[in-house]
Design an enzyme around this catalytic site. Structure first.
Site, PDB file in Angstrom:
ATOM      1  N   LYS A  99       0.718   6.754   2.001  1.00 26.83           N
ATOM      2  CA  LYS A  99       1.067   8.182   2.063  1.00 26.83           C
ATOM      3  C   LYS A  99      -0.037   8.902   2.846  1.00 26.83           C
ATOM      4  CE  LYS A  99       3.735   7.513  -2.149  1.00 26.83           C
ATOM      5  NZ  LYS A  99       4.857   6.843  -1.511  1.00 26.83           N
TER       6      LYS A  99
ATOM      7  N   SER B 233       5.844  13.389  -7.816  1.00 28.49           N
ATOM      8  CA  SER B 233       6.295  13.192  -6.433  1.00 28.49           C
ATOM      9  C   SER B 233       7.455  14.079  -6.018  1.00 28.49           C
ATOM     10  CB  SER B 233       6.661  11.726  -6.230  1.00 28.49           C
ATOM     11  OG  SER B 233       7.627  11.323  -7.170  1.00 28.49           O
TER      12      SER B 233
ATOM     13  N   HIS C 290       0.234  10.505  -4.626  1.00 26.28           N
ATOM     14  CA  HIS C 290       0.291  11.736  -3.819  1.00 26.28           C
ATOM     15  C   HIS C 290      -0.974  12.588  -3.948  1.00 26.28           C
ATOM     16  CE1 HIS C 290       4.535  11.081  -2.840  1.00 26.28           C
ATOM     17  NE2 HIS C 290       4.605  10.577  -4.061  1.00 26.28           N
TER      18      HIS C 290
HETATM   19  C1  LIG Z   1       4.125   8.488  -7.668  1.00 31.18           C
HETATM   20  C2  LIG Z   1       4.486   7.276  -6.866  1.00 31.18           C
HETATM   21  N1  LIG Z   1       4.060   6.078  -7.290  1.00 31.18           N
HETATM   22  C3  LIG Z   1       4.360   4.951  -6.611  1.00 31.18           C
HETATM   23  C4  LIG Z   1       5.099   4.995  -5.464  1.00 31.18           C
HETATM   24  C5  LIG Z   1       5.446   3.728  -4.749  1.00 31.18           C
HETATM   25  O1  LIG Z   1       4.569   3.515  -3.698  1.00 31.18           O
HETATM   26  P1  LIG Z   1       4.973   2.595  -2.470  1.00 31.18           P
HETATM   27  O2  LIG Z   1       5.823   3.449  -1.577  1.00 31.18           O
HETATM   28  O3  LIG Z   1       3.678   2.191  -1.860  1.00 31.18           O
HETATM   29  O4  LIG Z   1       5.746   1.448  -3.026  1.00 31.18           O
HETATM   30  C6  LIG Z   1       5.544   6.216  -4.972  1.00 31.18           C
HETATM   31  C7  LIG Z   1       6.330   6.225  -3.715  1.00 31.18           C
HETATM   32  O5  LIG Z   1       7.072   7.039  -3.365  1.00 31.18           O
HETATM   33  C8  LIG Z   1       5.248   7.385  -5.696  1.00 31.18           C
HETATM   34  O6  LIG Z   1       5.692   8.576  -5.289  1.00 31.18           O
END
Ligand SMILES: Cc1ncc(COP(=O)(O)O)c(C=O)c1O
Length: 385
Positions: free
Chosen positions: A234, A175, A203
């Site tokens: 996202k 991310s 992502h």
């Molecule tokens: C790789 C990854 N996993 C999980 C999440 C968490 O997702 P959520 O925003 O739906 O809680 C994010 C959020 O930024 C992320 O980048």
């Protein structure tokens, strides 16, 4: 105690503050009364404001009201939750899927449910904080391998031969760096050592692969990834998260994932918006095509301006700075110039690797990207970047 902590953070240029966005309009936002170009959103396909999502949510609200009124195992499973899970399973090509309230809830629910005492978790050192916290909640032994380093993964797998269960967990797209995990190699190692492979495709979903199914499709893998988790907030422009896999896995999680069991279900209107978003991903590839054209335009501009974007190969484009103070100054200057791209500092990234995490989306026009490049270039000339 709080004051002391906060002033310590401020001195190290690590204090976080909320930026209030007054309104969103495609790739532009209004902050402090000024309209500026949004270059840090995860709304990769530009679907968050799409009329199809708004209409779907509105119709669902008329039918179901707003709140779900209960947890999934009590009264909170609407026909729309069920339909969304079926659509996600079909989209991902798995037997079943389960919706979680967020990606954070999914990772902190799935990982400790699966990896228990006597098991071993192998987690990439650049995995998202929600995976890190999922590992912390687990009673399994937790190991962290060097980023995308398959020799290190194999070494730990060999050392863990006696473990009851081995769980390898990785972001599909990282991310903060925008690079991709080597899923084919991880799948081979998982098979060789009898491990379970879980990918967090927060992502990658909607972005990667010929039809937007994510990192697994990007690599053309038909098997070997046992657990595919991803988010709906996202590229799908909605909210929530999912896990897709075989029926037994999903039924197991319904019974053991605490963040699923002990939390009020998502509002049905949110599920309706997610279904509308899946429709768009399936039927309108032009959003993804535009995203990738924009990504190429942005990255080739940045490269010719001499920026270091690390190993990014996706719409997440880090502009590496290093020093946190410098990164904050660059982020503030960007807002002043009319671009919103936030500074990301430790502990979100490793010490000494503060950066501007820029993203492009399908809603940017060529002019938007060129304007952003112009502003990045001006900041570079003035030594902010
Ligand atoms: C790789 C990854 N996993 C999980 C999440 C968490 O997702 P959520 O925003 O739906 O809680 C994010 C959020 O930024 C992320 O980048």
């Amino acid at each position: 105690m709080f004051k002391q902590d906060l002033s310590g953070l401020e001195q190290q240029h690590l204090l976080r503050r909320l930026t209030i966005v007054d309104s969103y309009d495609g790739p532009r936002v209004v902050i402090n009364g000024k309209s500026i170009l949004l270059m840090c959103s995860n709304d990769y396909l530009g679907l968050a404001g799409h009329p199809a999502l708004r209409d779907a949510a509105r119709i669902a609200m008329d039918q179901y009201g707003f709140g779900a009124g209960g947890s999934r195992l009590v009264s909170g499973t609407s026909a729309l939750h069920h339909e969304l899970e079926q659509r996600l399973a079909a989209f991902k090509g798995t037997e079943a899927a389960l919706v979680f309230n967020s990606g954070y809830a999914a990772n902190t629910g799935i990982i400790p449910a699966i990896a228990q005492k006597g098991d071993v978790i192998l987690s990439d050192c650049r995995n998202h904080a929600s995976i890190v916290d999922g590992c912390r909640l687990s009673k399994a032994e937790r190991t962290v391998y060097r980023h995308n380093d398959m020799n290190h993964v194999e070494y730990i797998l060999k050392e863990s031969r006696d473990a009851r269960l081995k769980l390898i967990v990785t972001d599909g797209v990282f991310s903060m760096d925008g690079d991709i995990a080597p899923l084919p190699e991880l799948a081979l190692l998982a098979e060789k050592y009898g491990a379970i492979l879980m990918v967090d495709d927060a992502h990658g979903t909607g972005v990667l692969g010929k039809t937007g199914k994510g990192t697994v499709e990007h690599f053309g893998l038909s098997r070997g990834v046992h657990i595919q988790m991803g988010t709906l907030g996202k590229a799908l422009g909605s909210f929530g998260a999912y896990v897709a896999g075989n029926r037994d896995l999903i039924d197991f999680l319904v019974n053991h994932a605490r963040s699923f069991i002990y939390s009020t279900a998502l509002p049905p209107s949110v599920c309706a918006a997610s279904i509308a978003a899946i429709d768009l991903v399936e039927k309108e590839p032009m959003h993804r095509e535009k995203l990738w054209r924009n990504r190429e335009r942005f990255v080739s501009g940045l490269t010719s301006l001499g920026f270091n974007i690390g190993d990014s190969v996706t719409p997440i484009v880090p502009i590496l700075i290093g020093d946190s103070e410098q990164a904050c100054k660059a982020g503030d200057k960007l807002i002043e110039y009319g671009v919103y791209a936030t500074a990301i500092r430790p502990p979100t990234v490793r010490p000494g690797t503060a950066r501007i995490r820029a993203t492009v989306t399908a809603s940017h026009s060529d002019q938007d990207i060129d304007a952003a490049l112009d502003m990045f270039g001006r900041l570079k000339q003035k030594d902010y970047l």
